[in-house]
Design a protein around this motif. Structure first.
Motif, PDB file in Angstrom:
ATOM      1  N   MET A  82     -22.346 -28.704  -9.790  1.00  7.84           N
ATOM      2  CA  MET A  82     -22.470 -27.506  -8.962  1.00  7.84           C
ATOM      3  C   MET A  82     -21.198 -27.270  -8.145  1.00  7.84           C
ATOM      4  SD  MET A  82     -24.813 -26.756  -5.669  1.00  7.84           S
ATOM      5  CE  MET A  82     -23.706 -27.837  -4.791  1.00  7.84           C
ATOM      6  N   VAL A  83     -20.634 -28.348  -7.612  1.00 11.37           N
ATOM      7  CA  VAL A  83     -19.397 -28.234  -6.834  1.00 11.37           C
ATOM      8  C   VAL A  83     -18.279 -27.659  -7.702  1.00 11.37           C
ATOM      9  CG1 VAL A  83     -17.551 -29.597  -5.758  1.00 11.37           C
ATOM     10  CG2 VAL A  83     -19.925 -29.951  -5.072  1.00 11.37           C
ATOM     11  N   TRP A  84     -18.121 -28.176  -8.934  1.00 14.99           N
ATOM     12  CA  TRP A  84     -17.076 -27.646  -9.826  1.00 14.99           C
ATOM     13  C   TRP A  84     -17.293 -26.160 -10.092  1.00 14.99           C
ATOM     14  CZ3 TRP A  84     -12.605 -29.597 -10.321  1.00 14.99           C
ATOM     15  CH2 TRP A  84     -12.383 -30.966 -10.418  1.00 14.99           C
ATOM     16  N   GLY A  85     -18.546 -25.763 -10.342  1.00 13.79           N
ATOM     17  CA  GLY A  85     -18.832 -24.357 -10.614  1.00 13.79           C
ATOM     18  C   GLY A  85     -18.533 -23.460  -9.424  1.00 13.79           C
ATOM     19  N   LEU A  86     -19.002 -23.855  -8.253  1.00 13.74           N
ATOM     20  CA  LEU A  86     -18.753 -23.047  -7.057  1.00 13.74           C
ATOM     21  C   LEU A  86     -17.282 -23.051  -6.685  1.00 13.74           C
ATOM     22  CD1 LEU A  86     -21.897 -23.930  -4.928  1.00 13.74           C
ATOM     23  CD2 LEU A  86     -21.375 -21.735  -6.026  1.00 13.74           C
ATOM     24  N   GLN A  87     -16.622 -24.176  -6.894  1.00 13.72           N
ATOM     25  CA  GLN A  87     -15.171 -24.245  -6.638  1.00 13.72           C
ATOM     26  C   GLN A  87     -14.449 -23.199  -7.489  1.00 13.72           C
ATOM     27  OE1 GLN A  87     -13.324 -26.320  -4.582  1.00 13.72           O
ATOM     28  NE2 GLN A  87     -11.422 -25.462  -5.299  1.00 13.72           N
ATOM     29  N   GLU A  88     -14.786 -23.159  -8.753  1.00 18.34           N
ATOM     30  CA  GLU A  88     -14.150 -22.209  -9.671  1.00 18.34           C
ATOM     31  C   GLU A  88     -14.467 -20.765  -9.297  1.00 18.34           C
ATOM     32  OE1 GLU A  88     -12.044 -20.581 -12.904  1.00 18.34           O
ATOM     33  OE2 GLU A  88     -11.899 -22.516 -11.895  1.00 18.34           O
ATOM     34  N   LEU A  89     -15.732 -20.487  -9.015  1.00 15.84           N
ATOM     35  CA  LEU A  89     -16.163 -19.124  -8.723  1.00 15.84           C
ATOM     36  C   LEU A  89     -15.678 -18.608  -7.372  1.00 15.84           C
ATOM     37  CD1 LEU A  89     -19.838 -19.255  -9.980  1.00 15.84           C
ATOM     38  CD2 LEU A  89     -17.976 -17.899 -10.958  1.00 15.84           C
ATOM     39  N   MET A  90     -15.714 -19.468  -6.372  1.00 17.74           N
ATOM     40  CA  MET A  90     -15.480 -18.992  -5.017  1.00 17.74           C
ATOM     41  C   MET A  90     -14.130 -19.379  -4.439  1.00 17.74           C
ATOM     42  SD  MET A  90     -19.287 -19.425  -3.455  1.00 17.74           S
ATOM     43  CE  MET A  90     -18.979 -18.302  -2.089  1.00 17.74           C
ATOM     44  N   LEU A  91     -13.517 -20.436  -4.947  1.00 21.30           N
ATOM     45  CA  LEU A  91     -12.263 -20.898  -4.361  1.00 21.30           C
ATOM     46  C   LEU A  91     -11.147 -21.025  -5.393  1.00 21.30           C
ATOM     47  CD1 LEU A  91     -13.753 -23.686  -2.076  1.00 21.30           C
ATOM     48  CD2 LEU A  91     -13.195 -21.331  -1.452  1.00 21.30           C
ATOM     49  N   GLY A  92     -11.438 -20.735  -6.647  1.00 19.58           N
ATOM     50  CA  GLY A  92     -10.439 -20.835  -7.710  1.00 19.58           C
ATOM     51  C   GLY A  92      -9.404 -19.743  -7.622  1.00 19.58           C
ATOM     52  N   LYS A  93      -8.387 -19.838  -8.469  1.00 14.15           N
ATOM     53  CA  LYS A  93      -7.282 -18.880  -8.387  1.00 14.15           C
ATOM     54  C   LYS A  93      -7.700 -17.465  -8.743  1.00 14.15           C
ATOM     55  CE  LYS A  93      -5.372 -19.708 -12.966  1.00 14.15           C
ATOM     56  NZ  LYS A  93      -4.236 -20.143 -13.720  1.00 14.15           N
ATOM     57  N   HIS A  94      -8.822 -17.287  -9.455  1.00 16.20           N
ATOM     58  CA  HIS A  94      -9.269 -15.947  -9.810  1.00 16.20           C
ATOM     59  C   HIS A  94     -10.299 -15.383  -8.835  1.00 16.20           C
ATOM     60  CE1 HIS A  94      -7.010 -16.211 -13.435  1.00 16.20           C
ATOM     61  NE2 HIS A  94      -7.610 -17.315 -13.782  1.00 16.20           N
TER      62      HIS A  94
END
Length: 135
Positions: free
Chosen positions: A115-127
């Protein structure tokens, strides 16, 4: 951010978990699949691509402990910026019992980490467009 599913499973074979990943990817009409490459990442990507060569897969590499990776996501929860769509009892149990020393049960917090990886990507990732308020 919205947590839509916890599809964690103890699979009998790579084919079982890879089918689950592709099924969920299609059901949710996801943009891509995030794969941690530290532990068997090449194998994971190879197995997923054997089911669908065109799967959009993003590799991520853990350079921090699970605790440190989870801290920015915990902040998003504290700010009320993450919601669960449904009940995810096992995931929420991991969230409530996870400490710097891991889970009290000594098991790996796999649900939480995914879940952390998913939220990291969605909410804090470069996109993404982060809007974290400063305290």
């Amino acid at each position: 951010g919205y947590v839509l599913a916890d599809a964690t499973l103890k699979a009998a074979s790579p084919l079982q978990w890879s089918r689950q990943v592709v099924k969920l990817f299609n059901e949710l009409k996801a943009d891509h699949i995030v794969v941690e490459v530290n532990q068997g990442g090449d194998m994971v990507q190879t197995i997923l691509r054997s089911l669908d060569v065109n799967l959009p897969i993003k590799n991520v590499r853990a350079s921090k402990s699970k605790w440190l990776r989870a801290e920015p996501i915990a902040l998003l929860y504290e700010q009320g910026r993450v919601s669960h769509v449904g009940n995810f009892d096992k995931l929420e149990d991991e969230m409530c019992t996870f400490t710097r020393d891991g889970l009290a049960s000594r098991a790996s917090p796999d649900r939480l980490d995914a879940m952390v990886w998913g939220l990291q990507e969605l909410m804090l990732g470069k996109h993404s467009t982060p809007r974290i308020r400063q305290a």
